[in-house]
Scaffold this motif. Structure first.
Motif, short mmCIF file in Angstrom:
data_model
loop_
_atom_site.label_atom_id
_atom_site.label_comp_id
_atom_site.label_asym_id
_atom_site.label_seq_id
_atom_site.Cartn_x
_atom_site.Cartn_y
_atom_site.Cartn_z
N GLU A 1 -7.91 -5.55 -4.71
CA GLU A 1 -7.59 -5.86 -3.32
C GLU A 1 -7.20 -7.33 -3.14
OE1 GLU A 1 -9.00 -4.67 1.09
OE2 GLU A 1 -10.62 -5.18 -0.29
N GLN A 2 -7.87 -8.23 -3.83
CA GLN A 2 -7.51 -9.65 -3.75
C GLN A 2 -6.07 -9.87 -4.19
OE1 GLN A 2 -10.72 -11.07 -6.24
NE2 GLN A 2 -11.69 -12.13 -4.49
N VAL A 3 -5.68 -9.21 -5.27
CA VAL A 3 -4.31 -9.37 -5.76
C VAL A 3 -3.32 -8.73 -4.79
CG1 VAL A 3 -2.72 -8.85 -7.66
CG2 VAL A 3 -5.07 -9.54 -8.16
N ASP A 4 -3.67 -7.56 -4.24
CA ASP A 4 -2.82 -6.93 -3.21
C ASP A 4 -2.51 -7.92 -2.09
OD1 ASP A 4 -2.66 -4.43 -4.40
OD2 ASP A 4 -4.13 -3.49 -3.07
N ILE A 5 -3.55 -8.56 -1.59
CA ILE A 5 -3.39 -9.49 -0.47
C ILE A 5 -2.53 -10.67 -0.88
CG2 ILE A 5 -4.64 -11.09 1.04
CD1 ILE A 5 -6.93 -8.91 1.02
N LYS A 6 -2.76 -11.22 -2.06
CA LYS A 6 -1.96 -12.35 -2.54
C LYS A 6 -0.50 -11.96 -2.75
CE LYS A 6 -5.62 -15.15 -4.54
NZ LYS A 6 -5.38 -16.39 -3.83
N LEU A 7 -0.26 -10.67 -3.05
CA LEU A 7 1.12 -10.18 -3.18
C LEU A 7 1.78 -9.92 -1.83
CD1 LEU A 7 0.85 -7.70 -6.19
CD2 LEU A 7 2.17 -9.82 -6.13
N GLY A 8 0.98 -9.99 -0.75
CA GLY A 8 1.53 -9.81 0.58
C GLY A 8 1.33 -8.41 1.15
N PHE A 9 0.55 -7.59 0.46
CA PHE A 9 0.25 -6.26 0.98
C PHE A 9 -0.95 -6.35 1.92
CE2 PHE A 9 2.34 -5.39 -3.10
CZ PHE A 9 3.32 -4.51 -2.67
N SER A 10 -1.03 -5.45 2.85
CA SER A 10 -2.15 -5.45 3.78
C SER A 10 -3.41 -4.97 3.07
CB SER A 10 -1.85 -4.56 4.99
OG SER A 10 -1.63 -3.24 4.57
N GLY B 1 -6.30 -2.80 1.98
CA GLY B 1 -6.36 -1.35 1.94
C GLY B 1 -5.07 -0.69 1.49
N ALA B 2 -4.06 -1.48 1.17
CA ALA B 2 -2.78 -0.91 0.71
C ALA B 2 -2.94 -0.23 -0.65
CB ALA B 2 -1.70 -1.98 0.64
N ASN B 3 -3.86 -0.73 -1.44
CA ASN B 3 -4.16 -0.16 -2.77
C ASN B 3 -2.96 -0.16 -3.70
OD1 ASN B 3 -6.88 0.44 -2.11
ND2 ASN B 3 -6.18 2.23 -0.99
N TYR B 4 -2.09 -1.16 -3.57
CA TYR B 4 -0.90 -1.22 -4.43
C TYR B 4 -1.29 -1.31 -5.91
CZ TYR B 4 3.35 -2.78 -6.66
OH TYR B 4 4.40 -2.87 -7.52
N ILE B 5 -2.15 -2.27 -6.24
CA ILE B 5 -2.55 -2.46 -7.64
C ILE B 5 -3.26 -1.20 -8.15
CG2 ILE B 5 -3.97 -3.83 -9.23
CD1 ILE B 5 -1.48 -5.30 -8.24
N SER B 6 -4.12 -0.63 -7.32
CA SER B 6 -4.81 0.59 -7.70
C SER B 6 -3.83 1.72 -8.01
CB SER B 6 -5.76 1.02 -6.58
OG SER B 6 -6.47 2.17 -6.95
N HIS B 7 -2.79 1.85 -7.20
CA HIS B 7 -1.77 2.88 -7.44
C HIS B 7 -1.05 2.62 -8.76
CE1 HIS B 7 -1.99 5.14 -3.72
NE2 HIS B 7 -2.09 4.00 -3.07
N ILE B 8 -0.74 1.39 -9.03
CA ILE B 8 -0.05 1.05 -10.28
C ILE B 8 -0.95 1.40 -11.47
CG2 ILE B 8 0.84 -0.82 -11.73
CD1 ILE B 8 2.74 -0.25 -9.49
N GLU B 9 -2.21 0.99 -11.39
CA GLU B 9 -3.12 1.18 -12.52
C GLU B 9 -3.52 2.63 -12.72
OE1 GLU B 9 -5.12 -3.29 -12.45
OE2 GLU B 9 -6.40 -1.55 -12.04
N ASN B 10 -3.49 3.44 -11.68
CA ASN B 10 -4.01 4.81 -11.78
C ASN B 10 -2.96 5.91 -11.64
OD1 ASN B 10 -6.74 3.98 -12.06
ND2 ASN B 10 -6.76 3.50 -9.89
N ASP B 11 -1.81 5.62 -11.08
CA ASP B 11 -0.79 6.62 -10.84
C ASP B 11 0.02 6.86 -12.11
OD1 ASP B 11 2.27 7.11 -9.69
OD2 ASP B 11 0.72 8.10 -8.50
N THR B 12 0.64 8.02 -12.19
CA THR B 12 1.42 8.33 -13.39
C THR B 12 2.89 7.93 -13.26
OG1 THR B 12 1.85 10.56 -12.57
CG2 THR B 12 -0.05 10.28 -14.02
N THR B 13 3.32 7.49 -12.07
CA THR B 13 4.73 7.19 -11.89
C THR B 13 5.02 5.72 -11.56
OG1 THR B 13 4.59 7.90 -9.60
CG2 THR B 13 5.36 9.52 -11.19
#
Length: 104
Positions: free
Chosen positions: A25-34, A36-48
């Motif tokens: 979440e800290q990295v998400d925020i530093k990347l400019g995501f809100s 709870g966006a879970n961008y990093i989580s999606h990258i690390e856990n998603d298959t696509t």
């Protein structure tokens, strides 16, 4: 579908992120995501999903490392370009099948 190069980079970013003590979440925020966006989580856990070069550049700044730290050295033996092309073709095929099913 992620290529072996995508997986390598994602794992390397995760390793460096954890070594530096950053949460996803800290990295998400530093990347400019809100929050709870879970961008990093999606990258690390998603298959696509995977990082693009712009994200990697920003991640290098955030994690205070060289962008090259995310890449294998001297290079990866697997033909990542062929894997990428195959993955794109597979995604197109699946999308076409989905559209055809939806028409019925």
């Amino acid at each position: 579908m992620k290529t072996t190069l995508d997986i390598y980079i994602i794992e390397k970013v995760k390793q460096i992120r954890e070594e530096k003590g950053f949460t996803r979440e800290q990295v998400d925020i530093k990347l400019g995501f809100s929050p709870g966006a879970n961008y990093i989580s999606h990258i690390e856990n998603d298959t696509t999903n995977s990082y693009n070069l712009y994200h990697l550049n920003e991640l290098a700044k955030i994690l205070d490392c060289d962008i090259a730290d995310f890449f294998p050295r001297p290079y990866q033996e697997a033909n990542s370009l062929q894997e990428y092309r195959n993955a794109k073709e597979e995604a197109k095929r699946k999308a076409k099948e989905k559209r055809e099913k939806e028409k019925k």
